[in-house]
Design a protein around this motif. Structure first.
Motif, short mmCIF file in Angstrom:
data_model
loop_
_atom_site.label_atom_id
_atom_site.label_comp_id
_atom_site.label_asym_id
_atom_site.label_seq_id
_atom_site.Cartn_x
_atom_site.Cartn_y
_atom_site.Cartn_z
N CYS A 15 0.81 -1.22 0.00
CA CYS A 15 0.00 0.00 0.00
C CYS A 15 0.84 1.27 0.00
CB CYS A 15 -0.93 0.01 1.21
SG CYS A 15 -2.06 -1.38 1.26
N GLU A 16 2.15 1.09 0.00
CA GLU A 16 3.08 2.21 0.03
C GLU A 16 2.74 3.18 1.18
OE1 GLU A 16 3.20 3.90 -3.89
OE2 GLU A 16 3.91 2.03 -4.77
N MET A 17 2.59 2.62 2.38
CA MET A 17 2.28 3.41 3.57
C MET A 17 3.52 3.56 4.42
SD MET A 17 -1.26 2.21 5.28
CE MET A 17 -2.78 2.30 4.39
N ASP A 18 3.53 4.65 5.19
CA ASP A 18 4.63 4.81 6.13
C ASP A 18 4.42 3.86 7.31
OD1 ASP A 18 3.15 6.11 8.34
OD2 ASP A 18 3.12 7.89 7.07
N ASP A 19 5.43 3.73 8.13
CA ASP A 19 5.44 2.75 9.22
C ASP A 19 4.28 2.94 10.19
OD1 ASP A 19 6.95 0.49 10.28
OD2 ASP A 19 7.32 1.79 12.02
N GLU A 20 4.03 4.16 10.61
CA GLU A 20 2.99 4.41 11.61
C GLU A 20 1.60 4.08 11.07
OE1 GLU A 20 3.45 4.98 14.86
OE2 GLU A 20 5.53 4.64 14.29
N LYS A 21 1.30 4.48 9.85
CA LYS A 21 -0.01 4.18 9.25
C LYS A 21 -0.17 2.68 9.04
CE LYS A 21 -0.83 8.57 6.96
NZ LYS A 21 -0.98 9.28 5.69
N ALA A 22 0.90 2.02 8.61
CA ALA A 22 0.85 0.57 8.40
C ALA A 22 0.61 -0.16 9.72
CB ALA A 22 2.13 0.08 7.75
N LYS A 23 1.26 0.28 10.79
CA LYS A 23 1.04 -0.33 12.11
C LYS A 23 -0.39 -0.12 12.58
CE LYS A 23 5.79 -0.10 13.82
NZ LYS A 23 6.71 0.55 14.77
N ALA A 24 -0.93 1.08 12.37
CA ALA A 24 -2.31 1.36 12.79
C ALA A 24 -3.30 0.49 12.02
CB ALA A 24 -2.63 2.84 12.58
N LEU A 25 -3.09 0.35 10.71
CA LEU A 25 -3.98 -0.48 9.91
C LEU A 25 -3.86 -1.95 10.31
CD1 LEU A 25 -6.06 -0.82 7.70
CD2 LEU A 25 -4.18 -0.79 6.02
N ALA A 26 -2.64 -2.43 10.52
CA ALA A 26 -2.44 -3.82 10.95
C ALA A 26 -3.14 -4.07 12.28
CB ALA A 26 -0.94 -4.13 11.05
N ALA A 27 -3.05 -3.12 13.20
CA ALA A 27 -3.72 -3.27 14.50
C ALA A 27 -5.23 -3.39 14.31
CB ALA A 27 -3.38 -2.10 15.41
N LYS A 28 -5.81 -2.61 13.40
CA LYS A 28 -7.25 -2.68 13.14
C LYS A 28 -7.63 -4.02 12.52
CE LYS A 28 -8.10 2.25 12.60
NZ LYS A 28 -8.54 3.32 11.68
N ILE A 29 -6.80 -4.51 11.59
CA ILE A 29 -7.07 -5.79 10.94
C ILE A 29 -7.02 -6.92 11.97
CG2 ILE A 29 -6.14 -7.49 9.30
CD1 ILE A 29 -5.29 -5.04 7.57
N ILE A 30 -6.00 -6.90 12.81
CA ILE A 30 -5.85 -7.94 13.83
C ILE A 30 -6.99 -7.88 14.83
CG2 ILE A 30 -4.41 -8.73 15.76
CD1 ILE A 30 -1.97 -7.96 13.95
N ALA A 31 -7.38 -6.68 15.26
CA ALA A 31 -8.50 -6.54 16.19
C ALA A 31 -9.79 -7.03 15.54
CB ALA A 31 -8.64 -5.08 16.62
N GLY A 32 -9.98 -6.73 14.26
CA GLY A 32 -11.18 -7.20 13.56
C GLY A 32 -11.21 -8.71 13.47
N GLY A 33 -10.07 -9.32 13.22
CA GLY A 33 -10.01 -10.79 13.18
C GLY A 33 -10.32 -11.39 14.54
N ALA A 34 -9.82 -10.74 15.60
CA ALA A 34 -10.09 -11.23 16.95
C ALA A 34 -11.58 -11.12 17.27
CB ALA A 34 -9.27 -10.46 17.97
N GLU A 35 -12.20 -10.04 16.86
CA GLU A 35 -13.64 -9.85 17.09
C GLU A 35 -14.47 -10.88 16.33
OE1 GLU A 35 -14.59 -5.81 16.10
OE2 GLU A 35 -13.35 -5.02 17.72
N ASN A 36 -13.96 -11.35 15.20
CA ASN A 36 -14.66 -12.35 14.40
C ASN A 36 -14.39 -13.77 14.87
OD1 ASN A 36 -15.85 -10.48 12.69
ND2 ASN A 36 -14.14 -10.49 11.28
N GLY A 37 -13.62 -13.92 15.94
CA GLY A 37 -13.36 -15.24 16.50
C GLY A 37 -12.13 -15.92 15.96
N ASP A 38 -11.27 -15.19 15.29
CA ASP A 38 -10.07 -15.79 14.71
C ASP A 38 -8.85 -15.73 15.61
OD1 ASP A 38 -11.36 -16.49 12.32
OD2 ASP A 38 -11.02 -14.50 11.48
N ALA A 39 -8.97 -15.13 16.80
CA ALA A 39 -7.82 -15.01 17.70
C ALA A 39 -7.30 -16.39 18.07
CB ALA A 39 -8.20 -14.23 18.95
N GLY A 40 -6.00 -16.58 17.95
CA GLY A 40 -5.37 -17.85 18.30
C GLY A 40 -5.47 -18.92 17.23
N ALA A 41 -6.17 -18.63 16.13
CA ALA A 41 -6.34 -19.61 15.07
C ALA A 41 -5.10 -19.66 14.19
CB ALA A 41 -7.57 -19.26 14.22
N VAL A 42 -4.87 -20.81 13.61
CA VAL A 42 -3.81 -20.95 12.61
C VAL A 42 -4.51 -20.81 11.26
CG1 VAL A 42 -2.11 -22.49 11.59
CG2 VAL A 42 -2.45 -22.46 14.06
N LEU A 43 -4.13 -19.77 10.54
CA LEU A 43 -4.79 -19.48 9.27
C LEU A 43 -3.84 -19.69 8.11
CD1 LEU A 43 -6.62 -16.20 10.34
CD2 LEU A 43 -7.58 -18.50 10.18
#
Length: 91
Positions: A15-43
């Protein structure tokens, strides 16, 4: 390398993002996966991104396959002829 750092690196590159924006987006993606029940899953991490899961892809292949368009189906869905025939057989 952790999943989080792999995801941040992929976002930065893809996405050609800087480090801080990429970290923020990754945190949102990971939180969304956890909310969907994917936390701890091997994907499975696919080599290419696809909008369809296997069942949806197979249904689309069955809908589009005429018996004369094998090459086009393979190219469109980026699958082998064997995968097309398996999809047809599952229907």
């Amino acid at each position: 390398m952790s999943f989080g750092s792999t995801l941040v690196a992929a976002i930065k590159t893809g996405c050609e993002m800087d480090d801080e924006k990429a970290k923020a987006l990754a945190a949102k993606i990971i939180a969304g996966g956890a909310e969907n029940g994917d936390a701890g899953a091997v994907l499975y991490w696919p080599q290419r991104f696809g909008y369809l899961n296997t069942k949806e892809r197979d249904a689309a292949i069955r809908d589009l396959f005429t018996g004369r368009n094998l090459r086009e189906i393979c190219r469109e869905f980026e699958v082998s002829p064997a995968t097309v025939y398996r999809a047809i057989g599952r229907g």
